[in-house]
Design a protein around this motif. Sequence first.
Motif, PDB file in Angstrom:
ATOM      1  N   GLU A  23      40.848  24.114 103.211  1.00  0.00           N
ATOM      2  CA  GLU A  23      41.234  23.333 102.038  1.00  0.00           C
ATOM      3  C   GLU A  23      39.997  23.130 101.168  1.00  0.00           C
ATOM      4  O   GLU A  23      38.985  22.596 101.625  1.00  0.00           O
ATOM      5  CB  GLU A  23      41.800  21.986 102.499  1.00  0.00           C
ATOM      6  CG  GLU A  23      42.575  21.243 101.467  1.00  0.00           C
ATOM      7  CD  GLU A  23      43.979  21.777 101.242  1.00  0.00           C
ATOM      8  OE1 GLU A  23      44.509  21.477 100.161  1.00  0.00           O
ATOM      9  OE2 GLU A  23      44.538  22.467 102.107  1.00  0.00           O
ATOM     10  N   LEU A  24      40.085  23.600  99.908  1.00  0.00           N
ATOM     11  CA  LEU A  24      38.956  23.529  98.985  1.00  0.00           C
ATOM     12  C   LEU A  24      39.465  23.173  97.586  1.00  0.00           C
ATOM     13  O   LEU A  24      40.647  23.349  97.294  1.00  0.00           O
ATOM     14  CB  LEU A  24      38.233  24.883  98.918  1.00  0.00           C
ATOM     15  CG  LEU A  24      37.488  25.326 100.162  1.00  0.00           C
ATOM     16  CD1 LEU A  24      37.098  26.799 100.057  1.00  0.00           C
ATOM     17  CD2 LEU A  24      36.256  24.462 100.391  1.00  0.00           C
ATOM     18  N   PRO A  25      38.572  22.700  96.702  1.00  0.00           N
ATOM     19  CA  PRO A  25      38.993  22.442  95.314  1.00  0.00           C
ATOM     20  C   PRO A  25      39.576  23.708  94.686  1.00  0.00           C
ATOM     21  O   PRO A  25      39.029  24.808  94.829  1.00  0.00           O
ATOM     22  CB  PRO A  25      37.699  22.026  94.622  1.00  0.00           C
ATOM     23  CG  PRO A  25      36.850  21.459  95.725  1.00  0.00           C
ATOM     24  CD  PRO A  25      37.184  22.292  96.935  1.00  0.00           C
ATOM     25  N   GLY A  26      40.714  23.532  93.991  1.00  0.00           N
ATOM     26  CA  GLY A  26      41.414  24.658  93.391  1.00  0.00           C
ATOM     27  C   GLY A  26      40.960  24.939  91.971  1.00  0.00           C
ATOM     28  O   GLY A  26      40.142  24.229  91.391  1.00  0.00           O
ATOM     29  N   CYS A  62      42.684  27.758 100.701  1.00  0.00           N
ATOM     30  CA  CYS A  62      42.157  29.013 100.174  1.00  0.00           C
ATOM     31  C   CYS A  62      42.378  30.151 101.166  1.00  0.00           C
ATOM     32  O   CYS A  62      41.942  30.067 102.317  1.00  0.00           O
ATOM     33  CB  CYS A  62      40.668  28.845  99.880  1.00  0.00           C
ATOM     34  SG  CYS A  62      39.890  30.333  99.233  1.00  0.00           S
ATOM     35  N   THR A  70      40.514  15.665  92.153  1.00  0.00           N
ATOM     36  CA  THR A  70      40.415  17.117  92.199  1.00  0.00           C
ATOM     37  C   THR A  70      41.589  17.716  92.962  1.00  0.00           C
ATOM     38  O   THR A  70      41.931  17.262  94.052  1.00  0.00           O
ATOM     39  CB  THR A  70      39.092  17.537  92.890  1.00  0.00           C
ATOM     40  OG1 THR A  70      38.009  16.953  92.188  1.00  0.00           O
ATOM     41  CG2 THR A  70      38.936  19.033  92.899  1.00  0.00           C
ATOM     42  N   ARG A  71      42.173  18.730  92.378  1.00  0.00           N
ATOM     43  CA  ARG A  71      43.282  19.458  92.997  1.00  0.00           C
ATOM     44  C   ARG A  71      42.715  20.354  94.093  1.00  0.00           C
ATOM     45  O   ARG A  71      41.710  21.027  93.884  1.00  0.00           O
ATOM     46  CB  ARG A  71      43.959  20.286  91.902  1.00  0.00           C
ATOM     47  CG  ARG A  71      45.048  21.180  92.358  1.00  0.00           C
ATOM     48  CD  ARG A  71      45.558  21.989  91.136  1.00  0.00           C
ATOM     49  NE  ARG A  71      46.275  23.137  91.595  1.00  0.00           N
ATOM     50  CZ  ARG A  71      45.732  24.281  92.002  1.00  0.00           C
ATOM     51  NH1 ARG A  71      44.466  24.460  91.974  1.00  0.00           N
ATOM     52  NH2 ARG A  71      46.488  25.270  92.419  1.00  0.00           N
ATOM     53  N   THR A  72      43.337  20.372  95.268  1.00  0.00           N
ATOM     54  CA  THR A  72      42.877  21.247  96.349  1.00  0.00           C
ATOM     55  C   THR A  72      43.976  22.240  96.718  1.00  0.00           C
ATOM     56  O   THR A  72      45.157  22.007  96.486  1.00  0.00           O
ATOM     57  CB  THR A  72      42.465  20.447  97.604  1.00  0.00           C
ATOM     58  OG1 THR A  72      43.583  19.731  98.092  1.00  0.00           O
ATOM     59  CG2 THR A  72      41.317  19.491  97.299  1.00  0.00           C
ATOM     60  N   SER A 125      40.687  29.174  95.918  1.00  0.00           N
ATOM     61  CA  SER A 125      39.836  28.049  95.537  1.00  0.00           C
ATOM     62  C   SER A 125      38.918  28.429  94.374  1.00  0.00           C
ATOM     63  O   SER A 125      38.706  29.612  94.087  1.00  0.00           O
ATOM     64  CB  SER A 125      38.982  27.614  96.730  1.00  0.00           C
ATOM     65  OG  SER A 125      38.040  28.633  97.051  1.00  0.00           O
ATOM     66  N   GLN A 126      38.369  27.422  93.744  1.00  0.00           N
ATOM     67  CA  GLN A 126      37.399  27.653  92.674  1.00  0.00           C
ATOM     68  C   GLN A 126      36.193  28.409  93.219  1.00  0.00           C
ATOM     69  O   GLN A 126      35.668  29.304  92.569  1.00  0.00           O
ATOM     70  CB  GLN A 126      36.961  26.322  92.046  1.00  0.00           C
ATOM     71  CG  GLN A 126      36.049  26.491  90.851  1.00  0.00           C
ATOM     72  CD  GLN A 126      36.753  27.138  89.665  1.00  0.00           C
ATOM     73  OE1 GLN A 126      37.772  26.635  89.205  1.00  0.00           O
ATOM     74  NE2 GLN A 126      36.224  28.232  89.173  1.00  0.00           N
TER      75      GLN A 126
END
Length: 92
Positions: free
Chosen positions: A13-16, A7, A2-4, A35-36
């Motif tokens: 730092e969170l999934p993008g 945010c 998963t790309r981070t 982020s997503q």
Amino acid sequence: MTRTVFCRKYQQELPGLQAPPYPGAKGQELFDTISQKAWNDWMHHQTMLINEKHLNMMDMTARTYLSEQMEKFFSGGDYDAAEGYVPPSQDG
């Protein structure tokens, strides 16, 4: 894997996002800094604003308003809420 991203809304730092949400430079900026989770939260909030304020997305004024609100939402600014919205109780 998963790309981070770091945010800018949640300052962690969170999934993008899987892909830029808009074409061009604005889409790339959002792809690189949102982020997503933040995007999903914005989509929910944007839907409430459109419904509560009866915005016509064919109207450029409405689109400009939402763009301004999106910037405030992601940057931690004071953004508009849907006036009639009452969040569901967390009591269960």
